[in-house]
Write a protein that holds these residues in place. Sequence first.
Motif, PDB file in Angstrom:
ATOM      1  N   ASN A 284       0.749  -1.232   0.300  1.00  0.00           N
ATOM      2  CA  ASN A 284      -0.045  -0.352   0.185  1.00  0.00           C
ATOM      3  C   ASN A 284       0.873   1.785  -0.136  1.00  0.00           C
ATOM      4  O   ASN A 284       0.675   2.275   0.158  1.00  0.00           O
ATOM      5  N   VAL A 285       1.977   0.949  -0.939  1.00  0.00           N
ATOM      6  CA  VAL A 285       2.876   2.010  -0.122  1.00  0.00           C
ATOM      7  C   VAL A 285       4.037   2.418  -1.583  1.00  0.00           C
ATOM      8  O   VAL A 285       4.681   1.491  -1.720  1.00  0.00           O
ATOM      9  N   THR A 286       3.965   2.747  -2.767  1.00  0.00           N
ATOM     10  CA  THR A 286       4.948   3.014  -3.480  1.00  0.00           C
ATOM     11  C   THR A 286       5.033   4.156  -3.894  1.00  0.00           C
ATOM     12  O   THR A 286       4.992   5.418  -3.294  1.00  0.00           O
ATOM     13  N   THR A 287       5.880   4.163  -4.638  1.00  0.00           N
ATOM     14  CA  THR A 287       7.347   5.803  -5.632  1.00  0.00           C
ATOM     15  C   THR A 287       6.286   6.018  -6.586  1.00  0.00           C
ATOM     16  O   THR A 287       5.054   5.796  -7.527  1.00  0.00           O
ATOM     17  N   GLY A 288       5.733   7.429  -6.758  1.00  0.00           N
ATOM     18  CA  GLY A 288       4.676   8.106  -7.748  1.00  0.00           C
ATOM     19  C   GLY A 288       5.637   8.775  -8.729  1.00  0.00           C
ATOM     20  O   GLY A 288       6.700   9.663  -8.010  1.00  0.00           O
ATOM     21  N   GLU A 289       6.333   7.894 -10.008  1.00  0.00           N
ATOM     22  CA  GLU A 289       6.945   7.943 -11.487  1.00  0.00           C
ATOM     23  C   GLU A 289       5.797   8.606 -12.478  1.00  0.00           C
ATOM     24  O   GLU A 289       5.590   8.174 -13.486  1.00  0.00           O
ATOM     25  N   ASP A 290       6.000  10.430 -12.415  1.00  0.00           N
ATOM     26  CA  ASP A 290       5.821  10.815 -13.619  1.00  0.00           C
ATOM     27  C   ASP A 290       3.742  10.602 -13.464  1.00  0.00           C
ATOM     28  O   ASP A 290       2.608  10.365 -14.498  1.00  0.00           O
ATOM     29  N   THR A 291       3.255  10.755 -11.770  1.00  0.00           N
ATOM     30  CA  THR A 291       1.837  10.431 -11.364  1.00  0.00           C
ATOM     31  C   THR A 291       1.776   9.992 -10.285  1.00  0.00           C
ATOM     32  O   THR A 291       2.420  10.336  -9.889  1.00  0.00           O
ATOM     33  N   ASP A 292       0.203  11.424 -10.119  1.00  0.00           N
ATOM     34  CA  ASP A 292      -0.096  11.127  -8.887  1.00  0.00           C
ATOM     35  C   ASP A 292      -1.282  10.338  -8.134  1.00  0.00           C
ATOM     36  O   ASP A 292      -1.499  10.095  -7.126  1.00  0.00           O
ATOM     37  N   ASP A 293      -1.048   9.244  -8.917  1.00  0.00           N
ATOM     38  CA  ASP A 293      -2.403   7.878  -8.877  1.00  0.00           C
ATOM     39  C   ASP A 293      -1.924   7.020  -8.457  1.00  0.00           C
ATOM     40  O   ASP A 293      -0.716   6.524  -9.113  1.00  0.00           O
ATOM     41  N   PHE A 294      -1.924   6.555  -7.097  1.00  0.00           N
ATOM     42  CA  PHE A 294      -1.344   5.874  -6.503  1.00  0.00           C
ATOM     43  C   PHE A 294      -0.979   4.139  -7.489  1.00  0.00           C
ATOM     44  O   PHE A 294      -0.320   3.333  -7.752  1.00  0.00           O
ATOM     45  N   PHE A 295      -2.448   4.301  -7.710  1.00  0.00           N
ATOM     46  CA  PHE A 295      -2.590   2.665  -8.709  1.00  0.00           C
ATOM     47  C   PHE A 295      -2.359   2.506 -10.222  1.00  0.00           C
ATOM     48  O   PHE A 295      -1.632   1.886 -10.810  1.00  0.00           O
ATOM     49  N   VAL A 296      -2.148   4.214 -10.870  1.00  0.00           N
ATOM     50  CA  VAL A 296      -1.388   4.022 -12.046  1.00  0.00           C
ATOM     51  C   VAL A 296      -0.525   3.708 -11.936  1.00  0.00           C
ATOM     52  O   VAL A 296       0.999   3.026 -12.853  1.00  0.00           O
ATOM     53  N   ALA A 297       0.771   4.435 -10.946  1.00  0.00           N
ATOM     54  CA  ALA A 297       1.888   3.632 -10.506  1.00  0.00           C
ATOM     55  C   ALA A 297       2.268   2.877  -9.963  1.00  0.00           C
ATOM     56  O   ALA A 297       3.178   1.898 -10.653  1.00  0.00           O
ATOM     57  N   GLN A 298       1.647   1.567  -9.325  1.00  0.00           N
ATOM     58  CA  GLN A 298       1.105   0.591  -9.119  1.00  0.00           C
ATOM     59  C   GLN A 298       1.012  -0.660 -10.297  1.00  0.00           C
ATOM     60  O   GLN A 298       1.867  -1.131 -10.788  1.00  0.00           O
ATOM     61  N   SER A 299       0.469  -0.118 -11.213  1.00  0.00           N
ATOM     62  CA  SER A 299       0.274  -0.979 -12.679  1.00  0.00           C
ATOM     63  C   SER A 299       0.888  -0.834 -13.235  1.00  0.00           C
ATOM     64  O   SER A 299       1.775  -1.865 -13.635  1.00  0.00           O
TER      65      SER A 299
END
Length: 344
Positions: free
Chosen positions: A203-218
């Motif tokens: 439930n913790v990740t890094t935002g790379e070119d996005t502010d959306d958690f699920f987009v980043a994790q996808s």
Amino acid sequence: MSSIAINHIGFLTPGNYPADDPLSGFEKTLKLLEYGEELGLQSAWARQRHLEPGISSATAFLAAATQRTSRIQLGTAVIPIGYESPYRLAEDLSTVDVLSRGRLNVGLSAGRPLHADLIAPLVFDGDWEGYDFSHERVLRFVDNLKSKPVGDETTFIKTPFGPQRPRLQPHAKGLTDRIWYGGGSLRSATWAGGNGFNLLIGNVTTGEDTDDFFVAQSRQLAAYRAAGGAGRRVGLGRVIVPTDSADAQTRKRYLDYAAGRNERTLTPQGERRTLYARDIVGTSAEILERLFADPILPHVSELRLELPYEFEDAQYRQIIHDFATLIAPRLGWINGVDRQKRTA
């Protein structure tokens, strides 16, 4: 309804305890692992945290757990390898795996470990700032697990059993297939996939070119599989707190807990642009609605229930009981006990 098919449910315990009575906390956590096994959960994972009243040595704790359980898989989530010797850690974890009869899963992370300014001077000799905290330490650890002979073909050591080719002992056959890397960025996910490791995401990740958690994790999951992780295990963690069988006071505590952590989910945090998923707290019906809307769940088959730090033993038991009995079956899961009966 989303096409979710979860066949493996585990839980991650913080193993917290009163600072003046660690034994009571360890004992309750060991019994919680026994309870998870009774419920048919397939895995139990121990957090490793330094300088806190929790499990500071997942290896030692899980060695004890091997003797209190018989079926449930045991895991470390995660050991920061920066503070460890890749050789000595391989010896210790090989021993735990043998004691568990092949049930150990080893979760690792690389990079500069947490609290390095405080702990590193106590661990390393000399100037630790230039110390190798890279992914290479993970590769050295895994290579040691293979227990290949040390030296050349003529190298033997004297032992009470006679001359022996030197190699890491004990050799835990199959443990290298149960190595997991805690990935939270495109780089780490790609590296894990390229090296054939299983992937832990949460439930913790890094935002790379996005502010959306699920987009980043996808994107990270796609990068992992494209790099070579297709066909490997992926364990997805979510903080899930069902309220169904909790009393009114406990329900309020759960909801207050989630409300107090919600602000951090609204925008990226810090220089690394850390993104947090919202905690999933509510009735089983409310939780299922949230899970069926989770865009990552259809792409994994293993779900890890991440237990919060702040709660008590009775609350942890209620949480995993409600999840295992009211929520997990709706995700396609069959508990391990029933699964064994069906295949017997």
